[in-house]
Design an enzyme around this catalytic site. Sequence first.
Site, PDB file in Angstrom:
ATOM      1  CG  ASP A  43      -1.844   1.189   1.261  1.00 34.83           C
ATOM      2  OD1 ASP A  43      -1.787   2.025   0.337  1.00 34.83           O
ATOM      3  OD2 ASP A  43      -2.621   1.301   2.233  1.00 34.83           O
ATOM      4  CE1 TYR A 130      -2.721   9.197 -13.139  1.00 34.85           C
ATOM      5  CE2 TYR A 130      -3.083  10.584 -15.063  1.00 34.85           C
ATOM      6  CZ  TYR A 130      -2.554   9.443 -14.496  1.00 34.85           C
ATOM      7  OH  TYR A 130      -1.844   8.555 -15.280  1.00 34.85           O
ATOM      8  CB  ALA A 132      -1.672  18.450  -9.742  1.00 34.83           C
ATOM      9  CE  LYS A 134       0.928   9.153 -13.317  1.00 35.10           C
ATOM     10  NZ  LYS A 134       1.874   8.031 -13.319  1.00 35.10           N
TER      11      LYS A 134
END
Length: 221
Positions: A43, A130, A132, A134
């Site tokens: 996780d 997502y 931002a 990346k």
Amino acid sequence: MPVALVTGAARANSIAAGIVPRLVADGWDVATTDLFGTDFDCDLSDPAAPERLIEQVARERGPVGALVLSHAHDVLSGILDTTAESFDAHVAINARASLLLIAAFARQIPADGGAIVALTSDATTGNLPYGASKGALDRIVISAARELGPRGVSANVLNPGPVDTGWISPELHEALAPQHPLGRLGRPEDIAGVVAFLVSPAGRWISGQLLHADGAFSARF
């Protein structure tokens, strides 16, 4: 046999799942990780997990010589509907976990160095947290190329463009395919060959780059 760790490899039709057999064919002992369903379930939202993961793989398989970051947390939202909790979750998994994996990887690299390849995206509008996260990943990996180069580590970010891994609806496929110079969307095996080269000794002179391996899809802009 050199060891490679590929993250985000649980889904059978994912980019990571396409990369794994190519690396195996090239002579790598490939360890895979994801939230569940892999060699080393992990996780990555837990800040202690990345170091534990690298230590476990190194202990059981040997020093990790290639790190392929293909994991991602992705929930669609934009400026007006992205919550603080959602934004933090994206950053924790997509950026923070990648930073901590890279750091742990660098501490145990074999004497002949190693290679990092991280998959990124141009997604922004409508997919803000997502995109931002990346963007943060891109900067982390390019920084790693400079900081870890003296340790013999190459590091690159790879943007594959739209790859058909099951997330593309028939309607979106019909809209996107004609925009592609090759007349089709990418497939996991298209990306696998590029990753295999970048982590190979022959490809390690390429470092510190954000590369588009998308069959010229991005050239339309």
